[in-house]
Design a protein around this motif. Structure first.
Motif, PDB file in Angstrom:
ATOM      1  N   ASN B 127      -2.323   3.975  -0.333  1.00 43.24           N
ATOM      2  CA  ASN B 127      -3.299   4.714  -1.133  1.00 43.24           C
ATOM      3  C   ASN B 127      -2.710   4.874  -2.531  1.00 43.24           C
ATOM      4  O   ASN B 127      -1.779   4.148  -2.886  1.00 43.24           O
ATOM      5  CB  ASN B 127      -3.669   6.054  -0.479  1.00 43.24           C
ATOM      6  CG  ASN B 127      -2.459   6.966  -0.285  1.00 43.24           C
ATOM      7  OD1 ASN B 127      -1.594   7.072  -1.156  1.00 43.24           O
ATOM      8  ND2 ASN B 127      -2.385   7.614   0.878  1.00 43.24           N
ATOM      9  N   ASP B 129      -1.227   7.546  -3.877  1.00 40.64           N
ATOM     10  CA  ASP B 129      -0.254   8.629  -4.044  1.00 40.64           C
ATOM     11  C   ASP B 129       1.107   8.072  -4.460  1.00 40.64           C
ATOM     12  O   ASP B 129       1.745   7.321  -3.728  1.00 40.64           O
ATOM     13  CB  ASP B 129      -0.139   9.406  -2.726  1.00 40.64           C
ATOM     14  CG  ASP B 129       0.817  10.589  -2.865  1.00 40.64           C
ATOM     15  OD1 ASP B 129       1.244  10.875  -4.016  1.00 40.64           O
ATOM     16  OD2 ASP B 129       1.143  11.208  -1.837  1.00 40.64           O
ATOM     17  N   GLN B 225      -8.262  16.205   6.687  1.00 41.08           N
ATOM     18  CA  GLN B 225      -6.880  15.875   6.325  1.00 41.08           C
ATOM     19  C   GLN B 225      -6.823  14.396   5.956  1.00 41.08           C
ATOM     20  O   GLN B 225      -7.857  13.713   5.951  1.00 41.08           O
ATOM     21  CB  GLN B 225      -5.946  16.166   7.504  1.00 41.08           C
ATOM     22  CG  GLN B 225      -6.349  15.402   8.763  1.00 41.08           C
ATOM     23  CD  GLN B 225      -5.554  15.800  10.015  1.00 41.08           C
ATOM     24  OE1 GLN B 225      -4.976  16.887  10.048  1.00 41.08           O
ATOM     25  NE2 GLN B 225      -5.537  14.942  11.007  1.00 41.08           N
ATOM     26  N   ALA B 226      -5.624  13.927   5.674  1.00 40.64           N
ATOM     27  CA  ALA B 226      -5.493  12.499   5.364  1.00 40.64           C
ATOM     28  C   ALA B 226      -5.591  11.697   6.657  1.00 40.64           C
ATOM     29  O   ALA B 226      -5.177  12.162   7.720  1.00 40.64           O
ATOM     30  CB  ALA B 226      -4.163  12.231   4.681  1.00 40.64           C
ATOM     31  N   SER B 227      -6.128  10.503   6.577  1.00 43.70           N
ATOM     32  CA  SER B 227      -6.194   9.616   7.738  1.00 43.70           C
ATOM     33  C   SER B 227      -4.803   9.071   8.014  1.00 43.70           C
ATOM     34  O   SER B 227      -3.936   9.086   7.134  1.00 43.70           O
ATOM     35  CB  SER B 227      -7.119   8.438   7.462  1.00 43.70           C
ATOM     36  OG  SER B 227      -8.357   8.876   7.016  1.00 43.70           O
ATOM     37  N   GLN B 232      -5.703   4.207   6.460  1.00 41.03           N
ATOM     38  CA  GLN B 232      -5.879   4.181   4.997  1.00 41.03           C
ATOM     39  C   GLN B 232      -5.601   2.786   4.430  1.00 41.03           C
ATOM     40  O   GLN B 232      -6.302   2.304   3.546  1.00 41.03           O
ATOM     41  CB  GLN B 232      -4.922   5.180   4.338  1.00 41.03           C
ATOM     42  CG  GLN B 232      -5.212   6.627   4.683  1.00 41.03           C
ATOM     43  CD  GLN B 232      -4.332   7.558   3.851  1.00 41.03           C
ATOM     44  OE1 GLN B 232      -4.167   7.371   2.650  1.00 41.03           O
ATOM     45  NE2 GLN B 232      -3.771   8.563   4.504  1.00 41.03           N
ATOM     46  N   GLN B 236      -7.756   0.565   2.001  1.00 39.08           N
ATOM     47  CA  GLN B 236      -7.215   0.323   0.660  1.00 39.08           C
ATOM     48  C   GLN B 236      -7.211  -1.165   0.303  1.00 39.08           C
ATOM     49  O   GLN B 236      -7.591  -1.546  -0.799  1.00 39.08           O
ATOM     50  CB  GLN B 236      -5.788   0.880   0.582  1.00 39.08           C
ATOM     51  CG  GLN B 236      -5.122   0.707  -0.775  1.00 39.08           C
ATOM     52  CD  GLN B 236      -5.757   1.597  -1.838  1.00 39.08           C
ATOM     53  OE1 GLN B 236      -6.134   2.738  -1.581  1.00 39.08           O
ATOM     54  NE2 GLN B 236      -5.886   1.066  -3.046  1.00 39.08           N
ATOM     55  N   PRO B 242      -9.053   5.394   0.102  1.00 35.77           N
ATOM     56  CA  PRO B 242      -9.006   6.479   1.083  1.00 35.77           C
ATOM     57  C   PRO B 242      -9.222   7.822   0.385  1.00 35.77           C
ATOM     58  O   PRO B 242      -8.682   8.049  -0.708  1.00 35.77           O
ATOM     59  CB  PRO B 242      -7.577   6.391   1.641  1.00 35.77           C
ATOM     60  CG  PRO B 242      -7.108   5.016   1.293  1.00 35.77           C
ATOM     61  CD  PRO B 242      -7.796   4.646   0.039  1.00 35.77           C
ATOM     62  N   ASN B 244     -10.447  11.189   2.496  1.00 35.89           N
ATOM     63  CA  ASN B 244      -9.952  12.067   3.556  1.00 35.89           C
ATOM     64  C   ASN B 244     -10.431  11.463   4.865  1.00 35.89           C
ATOM     65  O   ASN B 244     -11.224  10.500   4.861  1.00 35.89           O
ATOM     66  CB  ASN B 244     -10.427  13.512   3.364  1.00 35.89           C
ATOM     67  CG  ASN B 244     -11.956  13.609   3.326  1.00 35.89           C
ATOM     68  OD1 ASN B 244     -12.634  13.054   4.193  1.00 35.89           O
ATOM     69  ND2 ASN B 244     -12.486  14.300   2.326  1.00 35.89           N
ATOM     70  N   ASN B 245      -9.976  12.007   5.975  1.00 32.56           N
ATOM     71  CA  ASN B 245     -10.260  11.360   7.252  1.00 32.56           C
ATOM     72  C   ASN B 245     -11.758  11.194   7.514  1.00 32.56           C
ATOM     73  O   ASN B 245     -12.186  10.180   8.061  1.00 32.56           O
ATOM     74  CB  ASN B 245      -9.567  12.119   8.404  1.00 32.56           C
ATOM     75  CG  ASN B 245      -9.927  13.601   8.412  1.00 32.56           C
ATOM     76  OD1 ASN B 245     -10.505  14.111   7.443  1.00 32.56           O
ATOM     77  ND2 ASN B 245      -9.580  14.290   9.487  1.00 32.56           N
ATOM     78  N   ASP B 248     -13.199   8.621   5.158  1.00 31.29           N
ATOM     79  CA  ASP B 248     -12.600   7.339   5.530  1.00 31.29           C
ATOM     80  C   ASP B 248     -13.293   6.744   6.763  1.00 31.29           C
ATOM     81  O   ASP B 248     -13.484   5.525   6.849  1.00 31.29           O
ATOM     82  CB  ASP B 248     -11.098   7.510   5.824  1.00 31.29           C
ATOM     83  CG  ASP B 248     -10.296   7.807   4.554  1.00 31.29           C
ATOM     84  OD1 ASP B 248     -10.900   7.772   3.453  1.00 31.29           O
ATOM     85  OD2 ASP B 248      -9.086   8.077   4.664  1.00 31.29           O
ATOM     86  N   ASP B 324     -11.857  20.373   1.690  1.00 34.50           N
ATOM     87  CA  ASP B 324     -10.825  20.938   2.567  1.00 34.50           C
ATOM     88  C   ASP B 324     -11.364  22.061   3.450  1.00 34.50           C
ATOM     89  O   ASP B 324     -10.860  22.303   4.548  1.00 34.50           O
ATOM     90  CB  ASP B 324      -9.670  21.483   1.719  1.00 34.50           C
ATOM     91  CG  ASP B 324      -8.934  20.351   1.023  1.00 34.50           C
ATOM     92  OD1 ASP B 324      -9.078  19.195   1.484  1.00 34.50           O
ATOM     93  OD2 ASP B 324      -8.236  20.606   0.024  1.00 34.50           O
TER      94      ASP B 324
END
Ligand SMILES: [Zn+2]
Lengths: 340, 778
Positions: B127, B129, B225-227, B232, B236, B242, B244-245, B248, B324
């Motif tokens: 991703n 980040d 939350q993140a997948s 992801q 990607q 991506p 969030n879950n 996604d 969130d």
């Protein structure tokens, strides 16, 4: 007596002929020796006093002397003439490497050349050459080619729309529509011409380029016929046998639709930068004419079938002449155009 | 559209074709591929590792870390991430690994030899980040990262998928690959995942044409939350960022099944009903991308009781977006009218992954399948998530599947090659068509729903299905029946070709100019921009008009080429485009030829005139009193031919061109319409001719052409020819006078003219000219 006189005369005349420095000097000899009042004539005057036998003998001698001198004179004269002519010719020497005056023929535009070549080829194959306008109706450019409004295929061709609602033709395919109306079935036609796409211009993209549309309508037209026609066409264009392949391609006005690739002529299929290592170069979209297109062209698809193709003339020109930047073609730059 | 090779292989059991070969097969059988690229090849080398210790390096924001990389042993390296701490499980990239084009090696950083690196998600291509290094759990140091494997991406040209809504997802492509390779297809969808029971979400569809189906499920106990990283990464590499879950999952299903989905935060929805309706006049929608869109009733929206919550098939709304704080959600899986979505998306200039798919006419059957798949994936990425109630599903009555009668003899005729009925049946069934054979040589073919929305409806469509699978290379070319008639003539092209030949023979080089004109150039040539055909969407303002004269283009050619050449000749044959009310514009072919010399002499004008005379034998120039702004007022003429004005000859005004540039502009349409003059044989005169010269005294601007015409008139039928010799100004002539001399030849058809007869002709001319007011020098 006369005999020795003649011989002396001949000898001295011969000497003077040989020594003459000009045609005039020769003419003087001719007058003095062979003239009506010349030396020989003087000698012949004495002939009357001779016996008949001597007269015959001296007469012969006189004649032969005269002939000999005349031909010596002529030969000498000719050698003067020959020398004079040779001198004149020599004096007339010209530098053939100097540039010739006048204007040279101009150059035809490479797109003209290729169009004319293809027109000749197709005409020899019995194909009619048709034209269509640069500005087309939306109907001819899209609807009649089975591309109704809101069809996503309209995105395949970025279109210049006019304020009037008409458009600049995005392909030469609308001439199919015009051709069907004009010729009716069976028909065999091509339409070369200028087309437009709303694209940014760079070395390989132009908003103005040239295509050649082709269409055949007849009874029982098959993919096999289309392949034959294409192969013949390409053989003439490239002046050699070419290996072709068909693969599926989507164009709403044909069904089935194909992309025709030729085996790369640079690497013969082994892969090179020109063919992006694939061994094949995409050249010709084609297909069997969609029944809707025939129907909209007033032709009954149950009785007639056909094939159609579109050849990118601009691309062909670039391949033929190894032109690396498409923008040259409409640059108007004579440094480029004079090469053709 | 990019396809993950791994993803396809998951759905085609036993696929043993390498990525590059698969690309070739897809190109030949299905759709044009643009290439194969590697994705995540570094995952062959990247392993999990535990940070044993991490100590700050003085004078630097970096840390010196010692890590345990399992079988690779302990390594020391320098890491700049703030989360690099003892005990962390993270991803270690050993030296010698290529990472997105960068080679990772041993190097000295902050005075310490760093052996390999700890990687961020961005560095691993997972991703965007880049702040921190990845944090892993439940992995053993030295192992590969879970489910992250080297992959290949096959890129398919979107244009060749225009007619294939099913190929906008991996499962559709897997179906093709299965048919091509004969390997069995695995369906990722488990329909038993669809819950039974009453639906908590009510659905109201205003117009079933615009929305043939709307299906939805509700969920609670959602964790946003993140997948997982592999999940992801899969998105990607396809270019689907991506988020969030939950989001996604919607993208994952879309990439797999081609069905776009949207998740609403159920807590943000007003009322219990989802309305699918046209936008109200003046309504706006705040979209996920931060933009606010003004809508017209042509746009379809998804709305709750308070207003639009999404622009149907294009983009979701900002207010109900998953965040969130989301704990409950409504998952939409709907089908929208292709043209409606396309119109809205192009009006809003907003093309999204969803709109691109919907405008290809998606399959309404797919909505519930996608929901079933989403249930499974949501349980995977949001542990503890619970379905609420049953399926909400409102649909127009399903359209009957198209049934096509296919006759073998017709098929064989179209293919141009023989084929066994059994093979036809096998191919169609491999592509999931239903095939019945009611009689020998006839098939009744039923089209699967995902091919029936637009792609396949007539028997001609089936030629392609069979042809591409047998391979077009198996068709042997056959000569068509050759025509026996000469093709229709194209006189215009013939005429233009002759002209090109003639004009190039005179030394002119051919140019091609654009059909466009800028408004500035129009004004420069005193043309009214408003009178032109105008382009509504020009590339640039320079190309907003269509040319109604070739002259501005030729002028540019002269400007440009005069930088390189002292003299040249060039020409163009092109179309003037003139506006016409309620019809296509009138396109008039013109020839524009120019002679340029960097000189002050008048030569170019007469050279241009000569070209006109070569093209139009016997044409006549008449000085024009109406010179345009770009024309030299004393060097501009109309060109007359056979009594009609067919063009213009002018020298460029010195304000336009430095040096001499003379242009011949001919209306080829008019000349073509006039046809060729008929040629008739005239017997050659057999009696000797007589010649004499005449000089006429005129004014400085007396036209020699006019004088010659008068002489012709007075000379009568015995005039054989008249030829201009010279003109003269100066002593002994009066100031402002000039003498123009001609040589005349006279003869008779039936006898030799006597001296008296010749003198009579000469006297008649002299008398006549004097009556016209001319002095004669005799
Ligand atoms: Zn090659």
């Amino acid at each position: 007596m006369l005999e020795s006189q003649l011989q002396a005369l001949a000898a001295s005349a011969q000497q003077r002929i040989d020594a003459a420095a000009s045609p005039d000097a020769l003419e003087a000899v001719r007058v003095e020796v062979l003239g009506r009042k010349g030396a020989l004539a003087e000698v012949s005057k004495g002939m009357g006093k001779l016996t008949p036998t001597d007269r015959v003998r001296i007469g012969k001698l006189l004649n032969s002397t005269k002939t000999t001198l005349e031909s010596a004179l002529d030969a000498r004269l000719k050698s003067f003439a020959d020398a004079a002519l040779a001198a004149r010719l020599d004096a007339e020497w010209l530098d053939v490497t100097l540039p010739a005056p006048g204007t040279r023929p101009g150059a035809l535009h490479p797109l003209t050349r290729i169009q004319q070549e293809l027109e000749d080829l197709f005409t020899s194959m019995g194909v009619a050459v048709l034209d269509g306008p640069e500005v087309e109706s939306e109907y001819n450019n899209f609807d009649a080619l089975n591309i109704p409004p809101d069809h996503p295929a309209r995105d395949m061709q970025d279109t210049f729309w006019l304020s009037s609602g008409q458009c600049l033709r995005t392909h030469t395919s609308p001439v199919q529509v015009r051709g069907m109306a004009k010729l009716g079935p069976p028909l065999l036609m091509i339409a070369p011409g200028r087309v437009f796409r709303n694209e940014e211009v760079d070395a390989s993209h132009e908003h103005t380029f040239y295509q050649l549309e082709g269409m055949m309508v007849d009874r029982n037209v098959s993919i096999a016929h289309m392949l034959y026609f294409m192969r013949t066409l390409l053989k003439h264009i490239f002046n050699r046998e070419v290996t072709v392949r068909l693969r599926p391609g989507y164009f709403p006005f044909v069904e089935p639709g194909f992309e025709l690739d030729i085996q790369c002529l640079i690497c013969n299929g082994s892969g090179c930068p020109v063919c992006k290592q694939s061994g094949w170069v995409e050249l010709l979209p084609c297909g069997l004419v969609h029944p809707n297109v025939l129907r909209m062209g007033g032709i009954d698809p149950d009785r007639w079938g056909g094939f159609a193709f579109g050849l990118g003339l601009t691309r062909l020109v670039m391949m033929r002449y190894g032109i690396d930047d498409i923008r040259w073609l409409q640059s108007g730059d004579l440094r480029f155009l004079r090469q053709f | 559209m990019k396809f993950s090779y791994n993803w396809i292989r998951e759905m085609v059991d036993g696929l043993d074709v390498a990525p590059h070969d698969l690309m070739q097969l897809i190109t030949i059988k299905t759709a044009e591929c643009e290439g194969v690229e590697e994705a995540g090849s570094h995952f062959a080398k990247v392993v999990a590792a535990r940070v044993l210790e991490a100590e700050p390096i003085p004078g630097s924001h970096n840390r010196k870390a010692r890590i345990d990389a399992g079988p690779l042993g302990e390594r020391t390296l320098v890491c700049g991430a703030s989360n690099c701490r003892a005990g962390l499980l993270t991803a270690y990239v050993p030296s010698g690994t290529g990472l997105e084009g960068t080679h990772i090696g041993k190097r000295v950083v902050s005075g310490i030899e760093s052996d390999g690196m700890l990687a961020s998600a961005r560095e691993l291509g997972i991703n965007k980040d880049h702040e921190t290094i990845v944090e892993l759990d439940a992995v053993t140091p030295g192992e590969s990262l879970p489910r992250l494997q080297p992959d290949h991406l096959i890129e398919v040209d979107n244009k060749s998928l225009t007619h294939r809504p099913d190929l906008w997802g991996h499962h559709g492509m897997a179906r093709e690959v299965s048919a091509i390779t004969g390997k069995p297809l695995r369906d990722p969808v488990d329909m038993t995942r669809i819950p039974q029971g009453p639906a908590p979400v009510k659905i109201a569809i205003e117009d079933f044409t615009l929305c043939p189906r709307y299906s939805a499920l509700a969920f609670e106990n959602v964790t946003v939350q993140a997948s997982p990283l592999w999940f992801q990464h899969r998105l990607q590499i396809l270019g689907l960022n991506p988020i969030n879950n939950i989001v996604d999952v919607t993208n994952y299903v879309m990439a797999e099944l081609a069905q776009p989905m949207h998740a609403f935060d159920a807590g943000k929805l007003a009322g219990d009903t989802i309305f699918v309706r046209n936008a109200r006049e003046g309504e706006t929608a705040d979209a996920l991308n931060g933009e606010t869109y003004a809508l017209t009733p042509a746009a379809l929206v998804i709305a709750d009781a308070s207003g639009p919550i999404a622009i149907a098939g294009v983009i979701g709304g900002a207010h109900s977006a998953i965040g969130d704080s989301t704990t409950r959600l409504v998952l939409e899986s709907a089908n929208f009218h292709a043209a409606c979505v396309r119109r809205t998306s192009s009006r809003l200039k907003l093309r999204t992954d969803a709109s691109m798919r919907f405008e290809k006419s998606q399959d309404p059957v797919n909505t519930v399948r996608a929901l079933a798949r989403a249930v499974e994936l949501l349980e995977l990425v949001s542990p503890g998530i619970r379905l609420v109630g049953g399926l909400g599903d409102l649909a127009a009555p399903p359209k009957p599947a198209p049934v096509i009668e296919l006759h073998m003899d017709w098929l064989i005729r179209k293919l141009g090659r023989d084929i066994e009925p059994a093979e036809v049946q096998r191919i169609l069934e491999a592509l999931h068509f239903t095939v019945e054979a009611p009689a020998a040589g006839v098939f009744i073919v039923t089209v699967p729903s995902w091919r029936a929305t637009k792609d396949i409806s007539i028997k001609d469509d089936l030629i392609e299905e069979i042809g591409r699978m047998i391979g077009y290379a198996t068709i042997t070319p056959v000569a068509p029946v050759t025509p026996t008639e000469a093709p229709a003539d194209n006189p215009r092209r013939r005429f233009h070709r002759q002209l090109r030949q003639l004009v190039t023979a005179q030394g002119f080089d051919e140019v091609y100019n654009y059909s466009f004109l800028s408004e500035d150039d129009a004004r420069r040539f005193s043309l009214d921009p408003a009178a032109h055909v105008t382009v509504a969407n020009p590339i640039s303002i320079d190309q907003a008009l269509l040319r109604q004269t070739l002259i501005p283009g030729i002028w540019k050619n002269i400007q440009e080429n005069s930088k390189h050449f002292d003299e040249f000749r060039l020409f163009e044959i092109g179309y003037e485009i003139h506006r016409r009310a309620d019809a296509l514009p009138e396109e008039v072919p013109h020839l524009a030829a120019a002679v340029y010399q960097k000189t002050k002499e008048a030569g170019p004008l007469y050279e241009a005139k000569r070209l006109a005379e070569c093209i139009l034998p016997g044409c006549e120039l008449r000085p024009a009193g109406d010179a345009a702004v770009h024309e030299h007022p004393a060097r501009t003429a109309g060109i007359l031919w056979r009594g009609e004005t067919v063009g213009r000859l002018f020298e460029f005004h010195p304000n336009f061109v430095e040096g001499r540039a003379v242009v011949v502009d001919l209306n080829l349409g008019r000349i073509e319409a006039m046809g060729s003059p008929e040629k008739r044989y005239q017997p050659v005169r057999r009696y000797p001719e007589s010649a004499f010269d005449l000089s006429v005294i005129g004014q400085r601007r007396t036209l020699a052409g006019d004088v010659e015409k008068l002489i012709r008139g007075f000379a009568g039928p015995q005039l054989e020819s008249i030829r201009f010799l010279r003109q003269y100004e100066g002593a002994p002539l009066a100031d402002g006078a000039k003498s123009i001399s001609f040589r005349l030849v006279v003869a008779s058809r039936d006898h030799t003219l006597s001296n008296e007869e010749v003198t009579a002709v000469r006297d008649a001319i002299i008398d006549g000219m004097r009556r016209e007011g001319f002095d004669m020098r005799v």
